[in-house]
Design an enzyme around this catalytic site. Structure first.
Site, PDB file in Angstrom:
ATOM      1  N   GLU A 187      -3.150  -4.730  -2.773  1.00 31.63           N
ATOM      2  CA  GLU A 187      -3.750  -5.671  -3.710  1.00 31.63           C
ATOM      3  C   GLU A 187      -3.816  -5.085  -5.116  1.00 31.63           C
ATOM      4  O   GLU A 187      -3.430  -5.722  -6.098  1.00 31.63           O
ATOM      5  CB  GLU A 187      -5.165  -6.064  -3.259  1.00 31.63           C
ATOM      6  N   GLU A 237       0.422   5.446   0.552  1.00 29.00           N
ATOM      7  CA  GLU A 237      -0.446   6.554   0.957  1.00 29.00           C
ATOM      8  C   GLU A 237       0.055   7.867   0.378  1.00 29.00           C
ATOM      9  O   GLU A 237       1.192   7.956  -0.110  1.00 29.00           O
ATOM     10  CB  GLU A 237      -0.490   6.655   2.478  1.00 29.00           C
ATOM     11  N   CYS A 247      -4.026   0.605  -2.576  1.00 30.67           N
ATOM     12  CA  CYS A 247      -3.887  -0.569  -1.712  1.00 30.67           C
ATOM     13  C   CYS A 247      -2.851  -1.536  -2.285  1.00 30.67           C
ATOM     14  O   CYS A 247      -2.551  -1.517  -3.483  1.00 30.67           O
ATOM     15  CB  CYS A 247      -5.227  -1.293  -1.597  1.00 30.67           C
ATOM     16  N   CYS A 305     -10.827  -2.968  -3.875  1.00 27.98           N
ATOM     17  CA  CYS A 305      -9.935  -4.060  -4.268  1.00 27.98           C
ATOM     18  C   CYS A 305     -10.718  -5.329  -4.600  1.00 27.98           C
ATOM     19  O   CYS A 305     -10.400  -6.033  -5.558  1.00 27.98           O
ATOM     20  CB  CYS A 305      -8.915  -4.347  -3.167  1.00 27.98           C
ATOM     21  N   CYS A 339     -10.275  -4.224   0.801  1.00 23.92           N
ATOM     22  CA  CYS A 339     -11.362  -3.240   0.813  1.00 23.92           C
ATOM     23  C   CYS A 339     -12.322  -3.530  -0.344  1.00 23.92           C
ATOM     24  O   CYS A 339     -12.030  -4.346  -1.226  1.00 23.92           O
ATOM     25  CB  CYS A 339     -10.794  -1.823   0.710  1.00 23.92           C
ATOM     26  N   ASN A 358       0.834  -1.202   0.000  1.00 28.17           N
ATOM     27  CA  ASN A 358       0.000   0.000   0.000  1.00 28.17           C
ATOM     28  C   ASN A 358       0.866   1.248   0.000  1.00 28.17           C
ATOM     29  O   ASN A 358       1.965   1.269   0.548  1.00 28.17           O
ATOM     30  CB  ASN A 358      -1.016  -0.010   1.149  1.00 28.17           C
TER      31      ASN A 358
END
Length: 156
Positions: A74, A63, A72, A114, A111, A61
């Site tokens: 994934e 940010e 993310c 994803c 999430c 991930n």
């Protein structure tokens, strides 16, 4: 009124119950957590994606101060895999998370964004993508992302 029940089958196992190829994928997902850029949440997530051709792609991930601009683990792995290996089916995805000096006790799940992205690549590949959600001592095995996204958006 009609009522419908949606069941999700999740197999819970220990790391030692995994096959050698699955252990390798889990270890690569755990290692990928070290490459997360998470100055705001301090929640490191790593993903490792096994492709049908044997390649393993990792992601972490990332940010950003403009919060919607991050991504993310994934999606970083699957989008890279799709760009570098177009048309190659995704076989298995392992996800691990680390926070406050250790891996999380219970596995974390992708999430919703994803989940939807993974579902699209399942459809493109024509078969489920096995998912391994990795906690400190336990692994959740899921046969395809549909188990985590039963009421998915399927426009195409």
């Amino acid at each position: 009124m009609d009522e419908r029940i949606i069941d999700t089958k999740i197999r819970v196992c220990s790391y030692n119950e995994l096959g050698e190829d699955e252990k390798k994928l889990v270890e690569m997902a755990k290692d990928a957590t070290s490459r997360a850029y998470v100055p705001y949440s301090d929640f490191h997530v790593g993903a490792a994606l096994l492709l049908e051709n044997g390649e393993i792609i990792t992601g972490a991930n990332q940010e950003n101060a403009s919060f919607p601009a991050g991504t993310c683990a994934e999606r970083s792995a699957i989008f890279y895999a799709a760009a570098q290996y177009p048309g190659v089916r995704f076989v298995r995805l392992a996800i691990a998370a680390w926070q406050k000096g250790d891996f999380v006790e219970e596995p974390v799940s992708p999430c919703g964004v994803c989940r939807q992205a993974i579902l699209e690549y399942e459809k493109l590949g024509g078969s489920p993508i096995d998912v391994l959600l990795c906690g400190r001592d336990v692994v959740y095995r899921i046969d395809g992302i549909r188990a985590l996204l039963p009421l998915s958006f399927e426009e195409f």
